[in-house]
Design a protein around this motif. Structure first.
Motif, PDB file in Angstrom:
ATOM      1  N   TYR A 144       0.796  -1.228   0.000  1.00 35.48           N
ATOM      2  CA  TYR A 144       0.000   0.000   0.000  1.00 35.48           C
ATOM      3  C   TYR A 144       0.831   1.282   0.000  1.00 35.48           C
ATOM      4  O   TYR A 144       0.296   2.359   0.262  1.00 35.48           O
ATOM      5  N   ILE A 145       2.122   1.201  -0.267  1.00 38.14           N
ATOM      6  CA  ILE A 145       2.977   2.381  -0.289  1.00 38.14           C
ATOM      7  C   ILE A 145       3.795   2.359  -1.574  1.00 38.14           C
ATOM      8  O   ILE A 145       4.291   1.305  -1.977  1.00 38.14           O
ATOM      9  N   ASP A 146       3.908   3.510  -2.202  1.00 41.11           N
ATOM     10  CA  ASP A 146       4.721   3.612  -3.398  1.00 41.11           C
ATOM     11  C   ASP A 146       6.194   3.662  -2.999  1.00 41.11           C
ATOM     12  O   ASP A 146       6.668   4.659  -2.447  1.00 41.11           O
ATOM     13  N   THR A 147       6.908   2.585  -3.250  1.00 37.31           N
ATOM     14  CA  THR A 147       8.329   2.488  -2.883  1.00 37.31           C
ATOM     15  C   THR A 147       9.223   2.516  -4.116  1.00 37.31           C
ATOM     16  O   THR A 147      10.362   2.056  -4.065  1.00 37.31           O
ATOM     17  N   SER A 148       8.727   3.058  -5.214  1.00 38.15           N
ATOM     18  CA  SER A 148       9.481   3.017  -6.468  1.00 38.15           C
ATOM     19  C   SER A 148      10.781   3.807  -6.403  1.00 38.15           C
ATOM     20  O   SER A 148      11.731   3.495  -7.124  1.00 38.15           O
TER      21      SER A 148
END
Length: 508
Positions: A144-148
């Motif tokens: 659920y977190i954008d870790t890009s």
């Protein structure tokens, strides 16, 4: 390249600057804007669950950059991030990992014993590869977190808070500053031997480094040579001469100029491989297998000093603090595991080739294998032309890489402490004085690169190779309800091995 999960797509009803300045935003673009605005209001930009779906995001040919003045410029060129094929990614990793540790591999094999050394090199390569894969996959395990755009310190911060963030920074500094200290010692060594070669050639001095005089019965010296040796000393003067050259370079705001010379690292390693091959052909192999007892010329196959090799190998296989960044440029992300494994295989084969050939070809008799130096180039006289070329190439390469390492130290430390990469000249100069002073002291009082590498490698590897990757993987598995006893035991064993690796440097 634009990430609309981070910056919502937004269109104002103003003019778009393209071929026709009077062209207005279409009704379709306006609807798209409203839809993306709706999704962006639902939740935070870092939450993937309610991020705009693909059909809401405009296609690449409809992307515009919008200014605060209401004007917009059309984006051209497709994907802005250059992607590399697998072969380029593999050799980029190989080139990054090939550092000064390669010079100490033969010494490490000698410390562990020939047979045990080969076993440890292969085993450490496999273990560090597995831990590197855990680091590479760690951002994707966070839901659920954008870790890009996350790096491994961000992952550590997510799981362990400020402790994880700062401890990963500290151990990263240990690896970088340790590498800079090794570079200073080696540059002092290479500059000394290069100057000595030039001096001897200019003055027609053809004696070996250990033989003086005319008939071998008396040791005599030339007064001019004594003066030269006094002012051209490997430990007393050369480390201080380097300050004049390198300290100003460390204070540059940008290290982009020095980044252009990174290809020299590849050339130096290729030349070292050729040099090792030629020396092995000329010297031949000198091997006898004595499993537990040493002899006059040979060391046993298994020695209790083996932790010294594992410490060196931890740094030799260390790329964990930048592997996420390196793999982002891989064109086929689905091949990341394969490409990283192939890169580690090439690195392991390179270390194995150099280490085995130098150990096997070392002339025993008349010399003992225990004479192999932490920098195997020191086993060749300064009058050796091929070795002179190797030292000169490595000296120039390290002179360009050293400011890059200093730049990485500055960026990581200053951004964490002061929030700026270059807070002021005084801050940067003070940091550089500390780094240079550490290198000078080690080059003068403890110029043993093998020990420096093994201590720094085992220390930084404790956190960034063994402990944090294993803990992150176990915690993520536990949160998903997938942690099994075999996995918990295996990863706990990795942590124990990391602690034992550090302890072994002090007791063996």
């Amino acid at each position: 390249q634009f990430d609309f999960t981070e910056v919502p797509f937004h269109v104002e009803h103003r003019n778009i600057v393209e071929n026709d300045p009077s062209e207005r935003v279409s009704a379709e673009a306006s609807v798209l804007s409203s839809r993306v605005h709706y999704y962006s209001r639902l939740t935070a930009a870092s939450d993937r669950l309610l991020s705009p779906p693909d059909h809401v995001i405009p296609c690449p040919e409809e992307l515009y950059v919008y200014s605060p003045l209401g004007m917009a410029f059309k984006v051209t060129g497709g994907d802005g991030g250059a992607k590399n094929p697998s072969i380029v990614t593999i050799f980029a990793i190989w080139n990054t990992m090939m550092g000064t540790s390669i010079l100490s591999i033969p010494w490490g094999i000698k410390q562990a014993g020939f047979t045990l050394g080969i076993i440890l090199l292969i085993s450490m390569g496999l273990l560090t590869l597995y831990c590197c894969l855990r680091v590479l996959k760690s951002p994707k395990s966070i839901p659920y977190i954008d870790t890009s755009d996350w790096e491994f310190p961000d992952v550590c911060k997510y799981y362990f808070g400020k402790f994880g963030q700062w401890s990963s920074l500290v151990f990263s500094m240990v690896s970088l500053i340790g590498a800079m200290v090794v570079y200073w010692v080696l540059m002092s060594n290479f500059l000394f031997n290069t100057g000595k070669f030039i001096y001897n050639y200019a003055h027609n001095v053809s004696m070996s480094d250990t033989e003086f005089g005319t008939n071998g019965s008396e040791r005599v010296i030339c007064p001019d040579t004594a003066v030269f040796d006094r002012w051209w000393s490997k430990t007393n003067t050369i480390p201080f001469y380097l300050i004049i050259l390198l300290l100003p370079l460390l204070n540059f705001r940008s290290a982009s100029f020095f980044a252009r010379f990174t290809f020299l690292g590849t050339i130096s390693v290729v030349y070292l491989i050729i040099l090792v091959t030629l020396k092995a052909i000329r010297l031949g192999f000198h091997l006898e297998f004595h499993w537990l007892e040493s002899t006059q010329f040979y060391v046993p196959e298994f020695r209790l000093l083996f932790p010294q090799l594992t410490g060196v190998l931890t740094l030799a296989f260390f790329i964990h603090n930048c592997i996420i960044t390196l793999m982002k440029s891989n064109k086929h992300q689905e091949n990341n595991v394969r490409d990283l494994s192939v890169a580690y295989l090439l690195v392991g084969l390179t270390y194995l080739y150099v280490g085995v050939l130098i150990f096997a070809a070392f002339p025993s008799p008349p010399l003992s294998k225990d004479c192999i130096e932490p920098n195997f180039l020191d086993n060749f006289p300064s009058s050796d032309v091929l070795v002179f070329v190797a030292r000169t190439c490595l000296l120039f390469q390290m002179t360009t890489v050293y400011p890059l390492l200093g730049y990485l130290v500055r960026v990581q430390m200053m951004s964490q402490v002061f929030g700026k990469h270059y807070p002021s000249f005084f801050h940067v100069f003070t940091l550089n004085i500390f780094i240079v002073g550490t290198g000078v002291c080690m080059a003068k009082y403890y110029p043993n690169i093998g020990s420096i590498i093994r201590y720094s490698g085992a220390t930084c590897g404790l956190a960034l190779v063994f402990v944090f990757p294993s803990l992150v993987h176990m915690i993520s598995q536990k949160r998903r309800g997938e942690l099994s006893w075999p996995s918990a035991i295996f990863h706990s064993l990795l942590i124990v091995l990391g602690v034992a690796n550090v302890a072994g440097q002090f007791f063996m």
